[in-house]
Write a protein that holds these residues in place. Structure first.
Motif, PDB file in Angstrom:
ATOM      1  N   SER A 104      16.510  31.009 -23.379  1.00  7.88           N
ATOM      2  CA  SER A 104      16.737  31.398 -21.978  1.00  7.88           C
ATOM      3  C   SER A 104      16.637  30.194 -21.045  1.00  7.88           C
ATOM      4  O   SER A 104      17.399  30.084 -20.087  1.00  7.88           O
ATOM      5  N   SER A 105      15.734  29.263 -21.338  1.00 10.44           N
ATOM      6  CA  SER A 105      15.617  28.091 -20.466  1.00 10.44           C
ATOM      7  C   SER A 105      16.823  27.164 -20.601  1.00 10.44           C
ATOM      8  O   SER A 105      17.276  26.583 -19.611  1.00 10.44           O
ATOM      9  N   THR A 106      17.380  27.043 -21.803  1.00 11.70           N
ATOM     10  CA  THR A 106      18.569  26.215 -21.988  1.00 11.70           C
ATOM     11  C   THR A 106      19.775  26.864 -21.327  1.00 11.70           C
ATOM     12  O   THR A 106      20.571  26.192 -20.661  1.00 11.70           O
ATOM     13  N   VAL A 107      19.905  28.173 -21.466  1.00 13.67           N
ATOM     14  CA  VAL A 107      21.003  28.903 -20.824  1.00 13.67           C
ATOM     15  C   VAL A 107      20.897  28.765 -19.307  1.00 13.67           C
ATOM     16  O   VAL A 107      21.885  28.480 -18.624  1.00 13.67           O
ATOM     17  N   PHE A 108      19.704  28.938 -18.766  1.00 10.30           N
ATOM     18  CA  PHE A 108      19.486  28.843 -17.322  1.00 10.30           C
ATOM     19  C   PHE A 108      19.784  27.430 -16.820  1.00 10.30           C
ATOM     20  O   PHE A 108      20.472  27.237 -15.815  1.00 10.30           O
ATOM     21  N   PHE A 112      17.551  19.087 -12.796  1.00  8.71           N
ATOM     22  CA  PHE A 112      16.652  18.359 -13.689  1.00  8.71           C
ATOM     23  C   PHE A 112      15.296  19.044 -13.891  1.00  8.71           C
ATOM     24  O   PHE A 112      14.769  19.039 -15.012  1.00  8.71           O
ATOM     25  N   PRO A 113      14.698  19.653 -12.844  1.00  8.52           N
ATOM     26  CA  PRO A 113      13.437  20.368 -13.103  1.00  8.52           C
ATOM     27  C   PRO A 113      13.571  21.458 -14.168  1.00  8.52           C
ATOM     28  O   PRO A 113      12.636  21.687 -14.935  1.00  8.52           O
ATOM     29  N   LEU A 114      14.728  22.100 -14.239  1.00  6.60           N
ATOM     30  CA  LEU A 114      14.950  23.110 -15.275  1.00  6.60           C
ATOM     31  C   LEU A 114      15.002  22.458 -16.656  1.00  6.60           C
ATOM     32  O   LEU A 114      14.543  23.034 -17.640  1.00  6.60           O
ATOM     33  N   ASP A 115      15.544  21.252 -16.742  1.00  8.57           N
ATOM     34  CA  ASP A 115      15.567  20.517 -18.003  1.00  8.57           C
ATOM     35  C   ASP A 115      14.154  20.131 -18.421  1.00  8.57           C
ATOM     36  O   ASP A 115      13.811  20.219 -19.606  1.00  8.57           O
ATOM     37  N   VAL A 145      10.347  29.788 -17.737  1.00  8.14           N
ATOM     38  CA  VAL A 145      10.731  28.631 -16.926  1.00  8.14           C
ATOM     39  C   VAL A 145       9.874  28.565 -15.669  1.00  8.14           C
ATOM     40  O   VAL A 145       9.369  27.495 -15.304  1.00  8.14           O
ATOM     41  N   VAL A 146       9.698  29.691 -14.997  1.00  4.84           N
ATOM     42  CA  VAL A 146       8.921  29.726 -13.755  1.00  4.84           C
ATOM     43  C   VAL A 146       7.472  29.312 -14.016  1.00  4.84           C
ATOM     44  O   VAL A 146       6.897  28.525 -13.255  1.00  4.84           O
ATOM     45  N   ALA A 147       6.888  29.821 -15.107  1.00  4.69           N
ATOM     46  CA  ALA A 147       5.505  29.451 -15.444  1.00  4.69           C
ATOM     47  C   ALA A 147       5.400  27.962 -15.749  1.00  4.69           C
ATOM     48  O   ALA A 147       4.453  27.295 -15.310  1.00  4.69           O
ATOM     49  N   GLN A 148       6.357  27.419 -16.491  1.00  2.19           N
ATOM     50  CA  GLN A 148       6.329  25.989 -16.807  1.00  2.19           C
ATOM     51  C   GLN A 148       6.492  25.141 -15.544  1.00  2.19           C
ATOM     52  O   GLN A 148       5.789  24.144 -15.366  1.00  2.19           O
ATOM     53  N   LEU A 149       7.421  25.526 -14.666  1.00  2.00           N
ATOM     54  CA  LEU A 149       7.594  24.773 -13.418  1.00  2.00           C
ATOM     55  C   LEU A 149       6.320  24.808 -12.584  1.00  2.00           C
ATOM     56  O   LEU A 149       5.927  23.794 -11.997  1.00  2.00           O
ATOM     57  N   GLY A 150       5.674  25.966 -12.533  1.00  2.00           N
ATOM     58  CA  GLY A 150       4.408  26.080 -11.800  1.00  2.00           C
ATOM     59  C   GLY A 150       3.313  25.221 -12.400  1.00  2.00           C
ATOM     60  O   GLY A 150       2.567  24.549 -11.681  1.00  2.00           O
TER      61      GLY A 150
END
Length: 160
Positions: free
Chosen positions: A70-74, A119-122, A137-142
């Motif tokens: 899901s993170s790669t797709v996003f 890039f933050p998503l990467d 993704v949201v948890a990792q970004l946080g």
């Protein structure tokens, strides 16, 4: 088989039916790029996981190959959608430039803009595929933001 009906044709039909191709070309470019990016992300996820694990000299196995799907797709949907929206938005500027400069702005400039935005998503995707922690993704970004601030989202930007 599906015959001649493909995802691209279905999308084009939907875009035309809603007037997006003629009335909202930026939205059409963003949506078309995002759909293509999402499809690419489905194919790219296993290779991205193996690459990340090899860079970390960490083990990987077949059951892990879809970790971070899901993170790669996003990430891909955002990056490729933004690229095509920027490409479409830059058309008036590019039409006034010499061909070489127009190609550079269209390809290079729009690519840099899209990668900088996505890039933050990467970074989050790489953390997810590295293992441990949440696959959100949201948890990792946080988590990254709380540990290193916005600079953490762009860690490694200069290396690629």
């Amino acid at each position: 088989g599906a015959g001649k009906t493909t995802a691209a044709r279905l999308l084009a039909r939907w875009l035309r039916a809603h007037g997006l191709l003629e009335e909202r070309p930026l939205a059409a470019a963003l949506l078309g790029g995002a759909v293509g990016g999402a499809m690419r992300g489905c194919l790219e996820t296993p290779a991205e996981l193996v690459k990340t694990r090899l860079q970390l000299q960490s083990a990987w196995s077949l059951p892990l190959l879809l970790r971070g799907l899901s993170s790669t797709v996003f990430r891909n949907a955002a990056m490729i959608g933004l690229f095509w929206a920027a490409f479409e938005a830059s058309a008036p500027l590019r039409s006034r430039l010499p061909p070489l400069a127009a190609s550079f702005v269209g390809g290079g400039g729009c690519s840099v803009l899209a990668w900088a935005a996505a890039f933050p998503l990467d970074t989050a995707k790489s953390c997810i595929q590295a293992g441990g922690g949440s696959t959100s993704v949201v948890a990792q970004l946080g988590r990254i933001y709380s540990e290193r601030g916005i600079a953490g989202w762009y860690a490694g930007l200069g290396a690629g």
